[in-house]
Design a protein around this motif. Structure first.
Motif, PDB file in Angstrom:
ATOM      1  N   ASN A  74     -36.309 -29.834 -29.819  1.00 39.32           N
ATOM      2  CA  ASN A  74     -34.973 -30.384 -29.531  1.00 39.32           C
ATOM      3  C   ASN A  74     -34.007 -30.151 -30.683  1.00 39.32           C
ATOM      4  O   ASN A  74     -32.826 -29.878 -30.461  1.00 39.32           O
ATOM      5  CB  ASN A  74     -35.064 -31.878 -29.215  1.00 39.32           C
ATOM      6  N   THR A  75     -34.506 -30.254 -31.915  1.00 36.60           N
ATOM      7  CA  THR A  75     -33.660 -30.026 -33.087  1.00 36.60           C
ATOM      8  C   THR A  75     -33.180 -28.579 -33.131  1.00 36.60           C
ATOM      9  O   THR A  75     -31.985 -28.318 -33.325  1.00 36.60           O
ATOM     10  CB  THR A  75     -34.426 -30.361 -34.383  1.00 36.60           C
ATOM     11  N   GLU A  76     -34.110 -27.639 -32.932  1.00 34.95           N
ATOM     12  CA  GLU A  76     -33.739 -26.217 -32.920  1.00 34.95           C
ATOM     13  C   GLU A  76     -32.793 -25.919 -31.763  1.00 34.95           C
ATOM     14  O   GLU A  76     -31.866 -25.123 -31.907  1.00 34.95           O
ATOM     15  CB  GLU A  76     -34.987 -25.339 -32.789  1.00 34.95           C
ATOM     16  N   MET A  77     -33.042 -26.552 -30.619  1.00 32.54           N
ATOM     17  CA  MET A  77     -32.183 -26.336 -29.450  1.00 32.54           C
ATOM     18  C   MET A  77     -30.754 -26.785 -29.747  1.00 32.54           C
ATOM     19  O   MET A  77     -29.791 -26.065 -29.434  1.00 32.54           O
ATOM     20  CB  MET A  77     -32.724 -27.101 -28.236  1.00 32.54           C
ATOM     21  N   LYS A 102     -25.208 -25.131 -30.678  1.00 29.98           N
ATOM     22  CA  LYS A 102     -23.953 -25.175 -31.450  1.00 29.98           C
ATOM     23  C   LYS A 102     -23.580 -23.788 -31.968  1.00 29.98           C
ATOM     24  O   LYS A 102     -22.408 -23.405 -31.944  1.00 29.98           O
ATOM     25  CB  LYS A 102     -24.078 -26.170 -32.608  1.00 29.98           C
ATOM     26  N   ARG A 103     -24.582 -23.052 -32.425  1.00 29.46           N
ATOM     27  CA  ARG A 103     -24.330 -21.707 -32.960  1.00 29.46           C
ATOM     28  C   ARG A 103     -23.796 -20.788 -31.851  1.00 29.46           C
ATOM     29  O   ARG A 103     -22.807 -20.071 -32.037  1.00 29.46           O
ATOM     30  CB  ARG A 103     -25.619 -21.153 -33.567  1.00 29.46           C
ATOM     31  N   GLU A 147     -17.572 -26.996 -19.027  1.00 28.48           N
ATOM     32  CA  GLU A 147     -18.919 -27.538 -18.805  1.00 28.48           C
ATOM     33  C   GLU A 147     -19.795 -27.370 -20.047  1.00 28.48           C
ATOM     34  O   GLU A 147     -20.518 -28.297 -20.429  1.00 28.48           O
ATOM     35  CB  GLU A 147     -19.587 -26.852 -17.608  1.00 28.48           C
ATOM     36  N   ILE A 148     -19.725 -26.211 -20.657  1.00 26.20           N
ATOM     37  CA  ILE A 148     -20.516 -25.963 -21.872  1.00 26.20           C
ATOM     38  C   ILE A 148     -20.008 -26.842 -23.008  1.00 26.20           C
ATOM     39  O   ILE A 148     -20.803 -27.457 -23.731  1.00 26.20           O
ATOM     40  CB  ILE A 148     -20.488 -24.471 -22.266  1.00 26.20           C
ATOM     41  N   THR A 149     -18.716 -26.924 -23.160  1.00 30.40           N
ATOM     42  CA  THR A 149     -18.122 -27.749 -24.215  1.00 30.40           C
ATOM     43  C   THR A 149     -18.576 -29.202 -24.077  1.00 30.40           C
ATOM     44  O   THR A 149     -18.940 -29.842 -25.069  1.00 30.40           O
ATOM     45  CB  THR A 149     -16.576 -27.660 -24.170  1.00 30.40           C
ATOM     46  N   ASN A 150     -18.592 -29.707 -22.853  1.00 30.70           N
ATOM     47  CA  ASN A 150     -19.014 -31.092 -22.617  1.00 30.70           C
ATOM     48  C   ASN A 150     -20.512 -31.289 -22.833  1.00 30.70           C
ATOM     49  O   ASN A 150     -20.939 -32.382 -23.208  1.00 30.70           O
ATOM     50  CB  ASN A 150     -18.627 -31.539 -21.199  1.00 30.70           C
ATOM     51  N   GLY A 151     -21.304 -30.256 -22.594  1.00 25.76           N
ATOM     52  CA  GLY A 151     -22.748 -30.404 -22.679  1.00 25.76           C
ATOM     53  C   GLY A 151     -23.383 -30.001 -23.996  1.00 25.76           C
ATOM     54  O   GLY A 151     -24.552 -30.284 -24.235  1.00 25.76           O
ATOM     55  N   VAL A 152     -22.618 -29.365 -24.869  1.00 28.58           N
ATOM     56  CA  VAL A 152     -23.215 -28.821 -26.090  1.00 28.58           C
ATOM     57  C   VAL A 152     -23.677 -29.918 -27.060  1.00 28.58           C
ATOM     58  O   VAL A 152     -24.560 -29.685 -27.886  1.00 28.58           O
ATOM     59  CB  VAL A 152     -22.268 -27.802 -26.778  1.00 28.58           C
ATOM     60  N   SER A 153     -23.140 -31.114 -26.949  1.00 28.48           N
ATOM     61  CA  SER A 153     -23.557 -32.201 -27.843  1.00 28.48           C
ATOM     62  C   SER A 153     -24.960 -32.711 -27.496  1.00 28.48           C
ATOM     63  O   SER A 153     -25.674 -33.224 -28.352  1.00 28.48           O
ATOM     64  CB  SER A 153     -22.555 -33.355 -27.813  1.00 28.48           C
TER      65      SER A 153
END
Length: 147
Positions: free
Chosen positions: A67-70, A75-76, A99-105
């Protein structure tokens, strides 16, 4: 060493002709090849290298188990390809970008899937047919001559 043993555009060893010919079957076949550098070089000439780089980053992303690497990888990828004014911004619609912007966190393994499909379709319909007609691809079809 004979120059014809190397791709004249990227100086990498030429793939076997049988492999190069197989790329005509589909974009999928080309992208499955470990030697798709010629396609990447072609995309550079069309100022669209970000497409294959994003697609490859997504393929690598889907193999992450931590999960940490993901979170770090998401983010990268977001910073490099998705965010507005990203250095290698891909051409996707506003809704997909949102959608990506909202889910990237809180990313999931599938958070880039929709964008990856959009980019794949773009390459398949636009760049891939031109690649097959390009000097880069045609040069790879020429027989190699060993010294």
């Amino acid at each position: 060493m004979d120059r014809k043993l190397f791709c004249c555009f990227c100086r990498a060893p030429k793939p076997p002709i049988v492999e190069v010919v197989s790329w005509r079957q589909s974009l999928k076949k080309l992208l499955e090849s470990k030697r798709q550098l010629a396609f990447r070089e072609f995309l550079k000439t069309e100022y669209s290298e970000e497409n294959i780089l994003f697609w490859l980053a997504c393929e690598e992303y889907k193999t992450i188990t931590s999960n940490t690497e993901m979170a770090e990888a998401a983010k990268r990828i977001y910073r490099e390809f998705v965010q507005v004014d990203a250095p290698r911004q891909i051409n996707i619609d506003c809704e997909t970008r949102r959608e990506i912007t909202n889910g990237v966190s809180q990313p999931t393994l599938s958070c880039f899937d929709k964008a990856q499909r959009v980019i794949y379709k773009l390459m398949k319909k636009d760049c891939y047919p031109r690649f097959l007609k390009s000097k880069i691809y045609q040069a790879l079809l020429e027989p190699s001559e060993a010294s």
